[in-house]
Structure formats: C-alpha cells, structure tokens
Scaffold this motif. Structure first.
Motif, PDB file in Angstrom:
ATOM      1  N   VAL A 142     -70.444   6.864 -19.977  1.00  0.00           N
ATOM      2  CA  VAL A 142     -71.284   8.048 -19.768  1.00  0.00           C
ATOM      3  C   VAL A 142     -72.739   7.726 -20.096  1.00  0.00           C
ATOM      4  CG1 VAL A 142     -71.777  10.358 -20.658  1.00  0.00           C
ATOM      5  CG2 VAL A 142     -69.430   9.716 -20.098  1.00  0.00           C
ATOM      6  N   HIS A 143     -72.956   6.977 -21.182  1.00  0.00           N
ATOM      7  CA  HIS A 143     -74.320   6.606 -21.578  1.00  0.00           C
ATOM      8  C   HIS A 143     -74.987   5.741 -20.496  1.00  0.00           C
ATOM      9  CE1 HIS A 143     -77.646   4.999 -23.927  1.00  0.00           C
ATOM     10  NE2 HIS A 143     -77.204   3.775 -23.672  1.00  0.00           N
ATOM     11  N   VAL A 144     -74.291   4.707 -20.022  1.00  0.00           N
ATOM     12  CA  VAL A 144     -74.861   3.818 -19.007  1.00  0.00           C
ATOM     13  C   VAL A 144     -75.093   4.578 -17.700  1.00  0.00           C
ATOM     14  CG1 VAL A 144     -74.415   1.772 -17.600  1.00  0.00           C
ATOM     15  CG2 VAL A 144     -73.871   1.750 -20.043  1.00  0.00           C
ATOM     16  N   LEU A 145     -74.144   5.437 -17.325  1.00  0.00           N
ATOM     17  CA  LEU A 145     -74.278   6.195 -16.086  1.00  0.00           C
ATOM     18  C   LEU A 145     -75.479   7.142 -16.140  1.00  0.00           C
ATOM     19  CD1 LEU A 145     -73.078   6.840 -13.338  1.00  0.00           C
ATOM     20  CD2 LEU A 145     -71.568   8.503 -14.453  1.00  0.00           C
ATOM     21  N   GLY A 146     -75.673   7.801 -17.283  1.00  0.00           N
ATOM     22  CA  GLY A 146     -76.824   8.683 -17.422  1.00  0.00           C
ATOM     23  C   GLY A 146     -78.141   7.933 -17.322  1.00  0.00           C
ATOM     24  N   CYS A 147     -78.214   6.770 -17.968  1.00  0.00           N
ATOM     25  CA  CYS A 147     -79.438   5.965 -17.905  1.00  0.00           C
ATOM     26  C   CYS A 147     -79.703   5.478 -16.476  1.00  0.00           C
ATOM     27  CB  CYS A 147     -79.331   4.779 -18.856  1.00  0.00           C
ATOM     28  SG  CYS A 147     -79.308   5.252 -20.611  1.00  0.00           S
ATOM     29  N   ILE A 186     -71.677  13.314 -17.296  1.00  0.00           N
ATOM     30  CA  ILE A 186     -70.419  13.971 -17.665  1.00  0.00           C
ATOM     31  C   ILE A 186     -69.903  14.833 -16.522  1.00  0.00           C
ATOM     32  CG2 ILE A 186     -69.392  15.646 -19.244  1.00  0.00           C
ATOM     33  CD1 ILE A 186     -71.275  14.617 -21.399  1.00  0.00           C
ATOM     34  N   SER A 187     -70.827  15.527 -15.826  1.00  0.00           N
ATOM     35  CA  SER A 187     -70.401  16.386 -14.719  1.00  0.00           C
ATOM     36  C   SER A 187     -69.779  15.577 -13.590  1.00  0.00           C
ATOM     37  CB  SER A 187     -71.584  17.200 -14.193  1.00  0.00           C
ATOM     38  OG  SER A 187     -72.544  16.341 -13.576  1.00  0.00           O
ATOM     39  N   MET A 188     -70.231  14.334 -13.399  1.00  0.00           N
ATOM     40  CA  MET A 188     -69.673  13.504 -12.336  1.00  0.00           C
ATOM     41  C   MET A 188     -68.201  13.165 -12.580  1.00  0.00           C
ATOM     42  SD  MET A 188     -71.997  13.182 -10.094  1.00  0.00           S
ATOM     43  CE  MET A 188     -71.583  11.797  -9.051  1.00  0.00           C
ATOM     44  N   SER A 207     -72.579   9.229  -4.509  1.00  0.00           N
ATOM     45  CA  SER A 207     -71.326   8.973  -3.785  1.00  0.00           C
ATOM     46  C   SER A 207     -70.575   7.792  -4.391  1.00  0.00           C
ATOM     47  CB  SER A 207     -71.637   8.692  -2.310  1.00  0.00           C
ATOM     48  OG  SER A 207     -72.294   9.788  -1.709  1.00  0.00           O
ATOM     49  N   LEU A 208     -71.313   6.725  -4.715  1.00  0.00           N
ATOM     50  CA  LEU A 208     -70.668   5.563  -5.330  1.00  0.00           C
ATOM     51  C   LEU A 208     -70.063   5.914  -6.679  1.00  0.00           C
ATOM     52  CD1 LEU A 208     -70.099   2.507  -5.338  1.00  0.00           C
ATOM     53  CD2 LEU A 208     -72.366   2.176  -6.370  1.00  0.00           C
ATOM     54  N   VAL A 209     -70.790   6.693  -7.481  1.00  0.00           N
ATOM     55  CA  VAL A 209     -70.278   7.081  -8.800  1.00  0.00           C
ATOM     56  C   VAL A 209     -69.033   7.939  -8.662  1.00  0.00           C
ATOM     57  CG1 VAL A 209     -70.787   8.465 -10.838  1.00  0.00           C
ATOM     58  CG2 VAL A 209     -72.479   6.854  -9.981  1.00  0.00           C
ATOM     59  N   PHE A 214     -63.419   8.416  -9.710  1.00  0.00           N
ATOM     60  CA  PHE A 214     -62.058   8.785  -9.291  1.00  0.00           C
ATOM     61  C   PHE A 214     -61.058   7.687  -9.673  1.00  0.00           C
ATOM     62  CE2 PHE A 214     -58.749   8.364  -6.027  1.00  0.00           C
ATOM     63  CZ  PHE A 214     -58.080   9.580  -6.213  1.00  0.00           C
ATOM     64  N   ILE A 215     -61.421   6.434  -9.397  1.00  0.00           N
ATOM     65  CA  ILE A 215     -60.531   5.317  -9.741  1.00  0.00           C
ATOM     66  C   ILE A 215     -60.366   5.204 -11.257  1.00  0.00           C
ATOM     67  CG2 ILE A 215     -60.245   2.816  -9.610  1.00  0.00           C
ATOM     68  CD1 ILE A 215     -61.729   2.865  -6.961  1.00  0.00           C
TER      69      ILE A 215
END
Length: 536
Positions: A142-147, A186-188, A207-209, A214-215
């Motif tokens: 979540v931290h890396v995705l947000g950044c 988090i919403s993703m 879209s990629l995220v 999902f996986i």
C-alpha cells in the motif's frame, strides 16, 4: 539489525525517489547511518561462516572470504559504493535510479524472515508469524502503491497534462499528500476510485494496478484463509483433548487436588511437544539413512552422556560402539514439576540410568539413624539438588538387584532427562568386542560401592569424584589420561594417578547385568537399611 535497515529502505526509497524530495536533518542522519552500517556489514561478511555441499560449517577465514567474494560480494560492493556516491553527487535522476536499485536488498530480508521462521517451534506461532508476514507485505505494498500514484500524477503534471496533483494538492503539507496517496492505494484493493484518473498515464497505471491487485487478492486471501483454518483446526483439536480429559476425570470422581495436578502435567506435556517435536512424528527422519541418523543421535546425546567419564573413555576406545548406544539405547523423558521419578525402596522394573538435560530435581534419602518417619523430604532427610553435572541410578548397569535409596522428584518447571536402557547397553557392549573395559569398570564400581555401604555413602546420585577418577584410571589407563583434565578440574582434590594391576581372572561376567554376588564375593544388595548398615 539488517532487517531494520532493509525495511527502512523499503519505506524511504519510494517516499524519496518517486515522490517527495524531503530535506530534513533527521532523514539525512538516517541516510548517513545507513551508509556506515552497510559498509560495516560488508566488512563483517568476510567473518560469517557458511555450510558447504556436505552440510559442514566452514569457519576458515580464507575459505569464508573466497566463498563470499564468489557469491554476494559484487552486489554488496556495488550497493555500498552507490551509498557513498549518493552523498557526493547532487543529481536527482541519479538519486532516483540508485535508490530504486537499493531495493535489491529485499532478497536479504526474505532470507532473514525465513531464518526467524525456522527458529519458531510452536506450530501455532508459526502460523501467526506467517499471517503477520503477509500483513506486513500488504502494508508495504500500500505504501509503495501510494507513492507511485503520487509520482504518476507529478509526471503527468510536468508533461502539461491534467493531473490529480493540482497546484492545490502539491501545496499541501507532506503528511496530507501522503495520506491522499495511501487512501487511493487502499481503495484500489477494493476496486473503487476515490480519485478519477485525468490523463492516459494515470488511467493506464490505474488499470494495471487493478489487474495486479486482483491477482494478489486471490493469493493473499487464500493463504490467510488456509492459515486461519489451520489455526482453527489446532484450537479445536486442543479443546477436544481438554474436554475428553475433563470428562474422564469427572466420570471417575478424581479429587480436585489430583485433577489440578493432572491438568498441569497435561499442559506441560502439550507445551513440551510444541517446543520439542517427538522424533517418531517427523516423517522425513524415517527416510534418512541409518548411518546418518546414528550420527544425528550421537551429536544430540554424546555430550550429555560424557558427564559420566565411563562413556567418554568408552567412546575413545570404541567410537562406533558409543554411536550405536546413542542411536538405540537412549530415550528422552520430558517431566513436569513434582513428578516422582522413583521412590525409596523401589526395585526398577525398566532398569535405566538417567542424565539431566535441563532443569533440576530433588533427591531425598532418609538418614540412617531414624527410618520410622516414612519416606520423602522431611526433617530427617538428606536433600540433594540434582543437576546436569550428575548421573542417576548407575547401579542398575552393574547389578541385578539394585534398590533405590531415596526419592527423586522434579523440582523445576522445565525438566528433561535422557535415559539409557541397561539391557540394551549391556547387549551393545557385549557385541562390540570391548566388553573387557565394562567388566573391569563393573568390578571397580562394585568394590567401591561395598566400601560406601560401610561408610553410609551409597546413593542413587553420582557425580565425578576422586574415587571415580581412580576407577577410570584402573579401567582405561592411557585412554583416561587423554581426557581426564576436564573432569579433574571439577573437583578440588586431585585425582590419584596410581595404576591398578590388571586382574588376571575376572570374578564376574556382564552377561545380562552382573550382580553384587558375582563381583563382591558374597556381598549382596537388598534393602536400603541393609546397605547403609553394611550387612554382608
């Protein structure tokens, strides 16, 4: 400590390299500390041993250095060099590229977590550790995705496209920008859009995220569900065991005092099984070759048996014999506090000599002046703390009619013994071709025990003394001289170095187990009172 610095990298690299160029004295200090630490870690790695292809631990400095140079040294050296270049070169592009490369150290974190997991003995704790590890990975994701989301917005803004990082957002304090980015991440995981992508770059990233999330959701949810189900099975099984025990004690009208003791002992045995898995429940051990299992048992038990110098010397004269003894004749006995190992006046049905692995016991022998007050550690009893420096009930090895001279009770909450079956030991010694040493020692032991009868010194508990040293010198001669020093240092009085003449005619045989009659020319062992009074 390595894990702490790796986690710091995983947290700070996305925060600095991808999004916010933070200039803070505390963070600069952290970067300096990281550079110093990884430099020292590089140097210390030349001192860390490794296991070779045969499973042996290699600690030779030259071999360790060569192994490190051929394995992790190039990557570690490159990373350390970039650590210091990061301080010298003030180039943002270089800093972004380098700090992304630092994430390669995450492979060390995986190895460290695996090592920690291997040291956890309880199956319940292992499952909880696995769940905690997944949750930690989720937090970092979540931290890396947000950044990354914030970096994508800044990139789109720099290209002149509409972006969610408008002037009003970029002007917010650091923590507000970070919270907005994490909120999106988090919403993703739930598939919703709290922030609508405004350009093609943001839509492609979203879209990629969504696809990757999902996986990951399928994998994480299935793994955590499996772990929780396993935990539930363990809890259900344990509850079922306790309910069965409680029902049985209620059906048989067990007194509350005795029921409490039974519950404590059962809890102790369950905890012991979780910490020390019984060997017969490990299926892979049954597939290991017999010579390798013999070597395994020898490593487990030999140092404990060598508390008694007889086994140390016998191992010198017959290395294969002591390995067979450790493999076939030794068993482990986990005990709970207040367990009674044996009672005064008992004649052991399963003749065994005991050694203390850990914990302590209390040995209580009634004084010879008054035997009318009963058994146990009362005011007229001699009490001895039995620890790992003692051996217990040696007499069963050398006489058929040994009777225990006192009560032996567990004193500590965590106590573990190993026992050698006397019949198996005698059979192994007789088949080894070195039975003459056992015969000589048995004669010496019986003679010394008969002298102790007249002096009221006979006991179930043995430890190294000068008399034991004399018996070893008489039996093993030059072999005893090779290993006597560690034993001699344990007592204040020096061991006599006199040599006993070799007996031309053995007065007894260790076929089965020799008796006092066979060795002591008419002297016998019967009751405890007779032995203390020296009746022949």
């Amino acid at each position: 400590l390595i894990s702490v610095f790796i986690v710091l990298d995983v947290f700070l690299v996305p925060l600095h390299a991808l999004t916010m160029d933070i200039q803070d004295s505390a963070l600069r200090f952290v970067h300096e500390a990281q550079a110093v630490f990884w430099t020292l870690a590089l140097l210390m790695s030349f001192q860390v041993g490794f296991s070779d292809a045969e499973g042996k631990i290699v600690m030779n400095r030259k071999q360790v250095a060569m192994h490190y140079v051929r394995s992790r040294f190039p990557l570690d050296l490159a990373l350390v060099c970039f650590e210091w270049l990061d301080k010298a070169i003030n180039n943002r592009t270089f800093m972004v590229a380098w700090r992304l490369v630092k994430l390669l150290r995450i492979v060390y974190l995986k190895k460290t977590l695996g090592t920690i997991h291997s040291f956890v003995r309880s199956e319940r704790l292992k499952l909880m550790f696995s769940i905690a590890r997944f949750l930690m990975v989720l937090v970092l994701a979540v931290h890396v995705l947000g950044c990354c989301w914030y970096a994508i917005g800044m990139l789109g803004d720099s290209l002149g496209e509409s972006s969610w990082t408008t002037d009003s957002v970029s002007a917010l304090p650091l923590w507000e920008r970070y919270v907005l980015s994490v909120h999106f991440a988090i919403s993703m995981f739930h598939g919703e859009h709290v922030m609508v992508p405004l350009n093609s770059l943001e839509r492609s990233f979203a879209s990629l995220v969504l696809y990757l999330v999902f996986i990951c959701n399928v994998f994480v949810v299935s793994t955590i569900t499996t772990a929780m189900t396993h935990l539930e099975i363990l809890s259900t099984r344990k509850n079922s065991l306790w309910q069965s025990l409680e029902k049985w004690m209620n059906d048989n009208d067990v007194s509350p005092e005795l029921a409490l003791k039974v519950n404590r002992n059962a809890a102790k045995q369950l905890a012991e099984q979780e910490k020390n898995l019984p060997e017969d429940t490990v299926e892979l051990l049954q597939l290991i070759s017999t010579p390798l299992r013999m070597e395994l048992h020898f490593e487990m038990y030999s140092q404990i048996l060598e508390v008694h110098p007889f086994f140390k010397c016998f191992g010198l004269v017959n290395p294969s014999g002591i390995r067979k003894i450790c493999h076939t004749a030794v068993t482990t006995l986990p005990l709970a506090v207040d367990d009674l190992v044996f009672r005064e006046g008992e004649s052991p049905h399963d003749a065994r000599i005991y050694f203390v692995v850990r914990g302590s016991l209390k040995y209580c022998a009634s004084k010879p002046k008054d035997e009318s007050t009963g058994r146990g550690c009362e005011s007229d009893a001699e009490e001895l703390d039995v620890t790992s420096k003692h051996w217990i009930s040696e007499g069963v090895l050398w006489t058929d009619d040994w009777v225990h001279l006192g009560d032996l009770r567990v004193a500590s909450t965590d106590c573990r013994l190993i026992a050698i079956d006397a019949e198996q030991l005698q059979a192994l010694i007789m088949s080894s071709g070195f039975a003459v040493f056992a015969k000589l020692y048995a004669e010496e032991w019986v003679d010394q025990s008969n002298r102790n009868i007249s002096e009221n010194k006979l006991s179930d508990i043995g430890e190294y003394t000068a008399q034991v040293g004399q018996m070893m010198a008489s039996t093993f001669k030059e072999h005893w001289m090779q290993c006597r020093d560690p034993y001699v240092s344990k007592i204040a009085a020096p061991v006599m170095d006199g040599r006993f003449s070799t007996l031309s005619n053995l007065r007894g045989s260790v076929q089965g187990r020799t008796s006092f009659n066979a060795f002591s020319q008419g002297k016998r062992q019967s009751t405890a009172s007779e032995r203390r009074s020296g009746v022949a």
